[in-house]
Write an enzyme that holds these catalytic residues in place. Structure first.
Site, PDB file in Angstrom:
ATOM      1  N   ASP A  27       0.802  -1.226   0.000  1.00  0.00           N
ATOM      2  CA  ASP A  27       0.000   0.000   0.000  1.00  0.00           C
ATOM      3  C   ASP A  27       0.833   1.274   0.000  1.00  0.00           C
ATOM      4  O   ASP A  27       0.352   2.329  -0.422  1.00  0.00           O
ATOM      5  CB  ASP A  27      -1.003   0.003   1.159  1.00  0.00           C
ATOM      6  CG  ASP A  27      -0.344  -0.101   2.527  1.00  0.00           C
ATOM      7  OD1 ASP A  27       0.742  -0.692   2.622  1.00  0.00           O
ATOM      8  OD2 ASP A  27      -0.947   0.385   3.505  1.00  0.00           O
ATOM      9  N   GLU A  50       9.412 -10.578  -2.311  1.00  0.00           N
ATOM     10  CA  GLU A  50      10.431  -9.525  -2.402  1.00  0.00           C
ATOM     11  C   GLU A  50      11.843 -10.082  -2.497  1.00  0.00           C
ATOM     12  O   GLU A  50      12.707  -9.481  -3.163  1.00  0.00           O
ATOM     13  CB  GLU A  50      10.314  -8.592  -1.190  1.00  0.00           C
ATOM     14  CG  GLU A  50       9.062  -7.754  -1.161  1.00  0.00           C
ATOM     15  CD  GLU A  50       7.888  -8.426  -0.473  1.00  0.00           C
ATOM     16  OE1 GLU A  50       6.833  -7.765  -0.311  1.00  0.00           O
ATOM     17  OE2 GLU A  50       8.023  -9.619  -0.095  1.00  0.00           O
ATOM     18  N   HIS A 113       0.678   0.113  10.567  1.00  0.00           N
ATOM     19  CA  HIS A 113       1.096  -1.226  10.158  1.00  0.00           C
ATOM     20  C   HIS A 113       2.456  -1.188   9.457  1.00  0.00           C
ATOM     21  O   HIS A 113       2.868  -0.168   8.923  1.00  0.00           O
ATOM     22  CB  HIS A 113       0.033  -1.849   9.235  1.00  0.00           C
ATOM     23  CG  HIS A 113      -0.170  -1.130   7.939  1.00  0.00           C
ATOM     24  ND1 HIS A 113      -0.804   0.085   7.861  1.00  0.00           N
ATOM     25  CD2 HIS A 113       0.187  -1.454   6.675  1.00  0.00           C
ATOM     26  CE1 HIS A 113      -0.829   0.476   6.596  1.00  0.00           C
ATOM     27  NE2 HIS A 113      -0.241  -0.442   5.852  1.00  0.00           N
ATOM     28  N   HIS A 114       3.120  -2.315   9.478  1.00  0.00           N
ATOM     29  CA  HIS A 114       4.461  -2.515   8.884  1.00  0.00           C
ATOM     30  C   HIS A 114       5.559  -1.775   9.653  1.00  0.00           C
ATOM     31  O   HIS A 114       6.681  -1.649   9.140  1.00  0.00           O
ATOM     32  CB  HIS A 114       4.508  -2.103   7.408  1.00  0.00           C
ATOM     33  CG  HIS A 114       3.623  -2.894   6.496  1.00  0.00           C
ATOM     34  ND1 HIS A 114       3.088  -4.107   6.846  1.00  0.00           N
ATOM     35  CD2 HIS A 114       3.193  -2.648   5.232  1.00  0.00           C
ATOM     36  CE1 HIS A 114       2.349  -4.568   5.844  1.00  0.00           C
ATOM     37  NE2 HIS A 114       2.393  -3.708   4.857  1.00  0.00           N
ATOM     38  N   GLY A 406      26.805 -16.519  -1.720  1.00  0.00           N
ATOM     39  CA  GLY A 406      26.454 -17.937  -1.658  1.00  0.00           C
ATOM     40  C   GLY A 406      25.084 -18.237  -1.090  1.00  0.00           C
ATOM     41  O   GLY A 406      24.936 -19.175  -0.309  1.00  0.00           O
ATOM     42  N   ASP A 433      17.896 -29.352  -6.468  1.00  0.00           N
ATOM     43  CA  ASP A 433      16.527 -29.425  -5.964  1.00  0.00           C
ATOM     44  C   ASP A 433      16.353 -28.692  -4.638  1.00  0.00           C
ATOM     45  O   ASP A 433      15.331 -28.035  -4.398  1.00  0.00           O
ATOM     46  CB  ASP A 433      16.058 -30.881  -5.848  1.00  0.00           C
ATOM     47  CG  ASP A 433      17.003 -31.768  -5.034  1.00  0.00           C
ATOM     48  OD1 ASP A 433      18.097 -31.300  -4.638  1.00  0.00           O
ATOM     49  OD2 ASP A 433      16.657 -32.944  -4.804  1.00  0.00           O
ATOM     50  N   ASN A 460      18.869 -34.547  -6.541  1.00  0.00           N
ATOM     51  CA  ASN A 460      19.718 -35.457  -5.768  1.00  0.00           C
ATOM     52  C   ASN A 460      19.275 -35.519  -4.304  1.00  0.00           C
ATOM     53  O   ASN A 460      20.075 -35.747  -3.405  1.00  0.00           O
ATOM     54  CB  ASN A 460      21.205 -35.082  -5.885  1.00  0.00           C
ATOM     55  CG  ASN A 460      21.475 -33.633  -5.550  1.00  0.00           C
ATOM     56  OD1 ASN A 460      20.600 -32.922  -5.067  1.00  0.00           O
ATOM     57  ND2 ASN A 460      22.691 -33.189  -5.801  1.00  0.00           N
ATOM     58  N   GLY A 462      18.195 -33.451  -1.894  1.00  0.00           N
ATOM     59  CA  GLY A 462      18.558 -32.617  -0.760  1.00  0.00           C
ATOM     60  C   GLY A 462      19.703 -31.670  -1.018  1.00  0.00           C
ATOM     61  O   GLY A 462      20.066 -31.386  -2.160  1.00  0.00           O
ATOM     62  N   GLU A 466      25.838 -29.244   1.372  1.00  0.00           N
ATOM     63  CA  GLU A 466      25.897 -29.378   2.827  1.00  0.00           C
ATOM     64  C   GLU A 466      26.255 -30.811   3.225  1.00  0.00           C
ATOM     65  O   GLU A 466      27.004 -31.027   4.193  1.00  0.00           O
ATOM     66  CB  GLU A 466      24.562 -28.989   3.467  1.00  0.00           C
ATOM     67  CG  GLU A 466      23.959 -27.687   2.968  1.00  0.00           C
ATOM     68  CD  GLU A 466      24.816 -26.470   3.259  1.00  0.00           C
ATOM     69  OE1 GLU A 466      25.848 -26.604   3.938  1.00  0.00           O
ATOM     70  OE2 GLU A 466      24.456 -25.374   2.801  1.00  0.00           O
TER      71      GLU A 466
END
Length: 553
Positions: A27, A50, A113-114, A406, A433, A460, A462, A466
């Site tokens: 708004d 965003e 608000h916000h 990253g 993925d 793969n 996941g 990591e």
């Protein structure tokens, strides 16, 4: 219709090359969005959220030289903050325009608000000051001057800028720009040029010279000057600066990754009699944990504002462009280069049966071989980036990644932004993925905008990067199992706009890549399935380095 501050801002952005603006309505920015929609030369590209809008503006800016994203105050701008921080870290010029409450609301410290409910409307500007190079709260007295100041800072520093555009300020009547913004001037001093030319001649003459380049050459628009210098010299890049030179050139050695480099690339860089490093910034993820071994005593290091010879003598102010021009004029005095050995010369070709289950080792060379000249290749940080980073690419390729910041999931909306910035070039996105699940909503925007190209999704099961670092079987590296092949239709596609393909074997991959290459009128969505603990070799090297660093007491 009267000419207002919002129109002035849009005209300045268009003057600098913006023809699309990304964002999400709220708004406090809706009336400004009316002016974007009405602008004859700018298109509004509404994003799913965003964060994605910020990523898209980043990808756009890497191709156009500037991008813009519009959010609403507080909730919207904070959602985009991660993307803006990435742009700041990687020197990408994105203008973040935040629609904020009217000045009288701010002056009376209303609890609306916000906000955080304390009447302070500058909390988020203070946050933005840490991740932008210039900020302004546009007001009635000097809105146009402040717009020009922030845009000039964004261009000079190649980093994001932040504009608070209050609802009433956006409607203030002003005069259109009287003159164009002056382009950034070369800041090099005459004294620095002369002194550097003399010192460089003494340092390089009669020596064999190699060049190592990185991303800042592109950021400051010195790619042409770099390519002129390396035309007859052996040269390499870091993964961050991949394709800043023509990788099909015979003197291109390969991508340097510290101790993880192929021997020919390591030797060409680390054992050179004299090495010129251009726009280089060493980070852990592109040097296999700072494993590079480069002797500054044998190096000319050309940075954004100064150049250092032998690790001791600094010459400033001296721009990258000026330093490169000076060295190019001296190349006839360098010793003739030795024979160039390419990384691929060390590999032996192998025959792979078509029914061989797909693996990372088979996937990435096949993808690289299928790329066409002039493609935009965007790789998400992880297996996709490191799988492609060291492979030679054809003439005209632009390779985009985010190895310093990253942020996984960056690549999908960034590829959308890059594709809209250069619709005449084919966009190829490669993403895992796990990363795709973070930002998959922007697939709907991709389809709505009728952008074609190819999306290669590596299934793969996941977060492979990591898993490689820690916890290969840990549940926190698992993700929900999605039926990827159905998603393009769920996000608004149909058989006329999207071709969906899936490969689990090497033979199927080859067939799918041929089909993707032949398809020019639809988006190609290709799901490729590999093992969950199957990594590209460079990922294993990087992961080992990061594991060591994270395990130190």
């Amino acid at each position: 219709m009267s000419y207002v501050v919002g129109d002035y801002l849009l005209d300045r952005l268009h003057e600098l090359g913006v023809t699309e603006i990304f964002g999400v309505p709220g708004d406090f920015n809706l009336q400004f969005l009316d002016h974007i929609v009405a602008h004859p030369n700018i298109e509004w590209v509404g994003s799913a959220n965003e964060l994605n809008a910020g990523y898209a503006a980043d990808g756009y800016a890497r191709l156009r030289g500037i991008g813009a994203v519009v959010t609403t105050y507080g909730v919207g701008e904070l959602s985009a903050a991660n993307a803006i921080a990435g742009s700041y870290a990687e020197h990408v010029p994105v203008v973040h325009i935040v629609g904020v409450p009217a000045k009288d609301i701010q002056a009376n410290h209303r609890v609306i608000h916000h906000t955080l409910g304390d009447g302070d409307f500058h909390h988020f500007r203070r946050i933005a000051a840490e991740i932008t190079c210039a900020q302004a709260d546009l007001g009635a007295a000097d809105a146009c001057q402040e717009i020009d100041r922030v845009l000039n800072s964004v261009r000079v520093h190649r980093r994001p800028g932040y504009l608070m555009l209050a609802t009433d300020t956006a409607r203030l009547e002003v005069a259109p720009p009287a003159t164009p913004l002056a382009p950034p001037a070369d800041f090099s001093s005459a004294g620095a040029r002369v002194a550097f030319a003399q010192a460089a001649r003494e340092f390089l003459s009669g020596r064999q010279v190699a060049v190592l380049a990185d991303v800042f050459v592109d950021r400051v628009g010195a790619t042409g000057e770099l390519r002129a210098l390396v035309r007859d010299l052996p040269h390499a890049t870091l993964a961050w600066g991949k394709t800043v030179v023509d990788e099909s050139a015979p003197n291109f050695v390969g991508v340097y990754t510290g101790a993880a480099s192929p021997e020919s690339v390591r030797a060409a860089v680390e054992d050179a009699e004299r090495l010129v490093t251009v726009g280089v910034q060493y980070t852990d993820s592109i040097t296999a944990g700072f494993s590079h071994r480069i002797d500054p005593k044998r190096t000319i290091d050309i940075g954004p504002e100064r150049t250092v010879i032998g690790g001791v003598d600094a010459f400033a102010p001296l721009s990258i462009r000026a330093a490169l021009d000076i060295l190019t004029a001296l190349t006839a005095e360098f010793a003739a280069p030795g024979p160039v050995v390419h990384a691929e010369d060390e590999a032996r070709p192998v025959t792979v049966p078509p029914d061989t289950p797909l693996s990372q080792a088979l996937l990435w060379p096949a993808v690289a071989a299928a790329l066409g000249n002039n493609n935009l290749v965007v790789a998400d940080q992880g297996s996709a980036f490191f799988g492609l980073a060291t492979l030679r690419m054809p003439t005209g390729i632009t390779f985009l990644g985010q190895p310093l910041w990253g942020s996984i999931g960056y690549a999908l909306p960034a590829a959308l932004g890059a594709g809209l910035a250069c619709r005449d070039r084919r966009t190829v996105l490669v993403i895992g993925d796990g990363a795709a699940q973070l930002t998959i909503q922007e697939l709907g925007t991709w389809i709505r905008e009728r952008l074609t190209g190819v999306i290669i999704l590596v299934d793969n099961s996941g977060y492979a990067i990591e898993r490689a670092i820690h916890g290969p079987e840990a549940p926190y590296n698992d993700i929900a199992s999605w039926r990827w092949i159905f998603l393009p239709h769920a996000f608004g596609g149909d058989d006329k706009s999207v071709l969906t393909l899936r490969a689990t074997t090497f033979g199927e991959l080859q067939d799918c890549l041929k089909a993707a290459t032949a398809e020019q009128n639809r988006l190609v969505f290709l799901q490729v399935v590999t093992g969950k603990t199957d990594y590209p070799p460079l990922v294993s090297d990087i992961a080992a380095a990061l594991t060591r660093a994270n395990s130190r007491s």
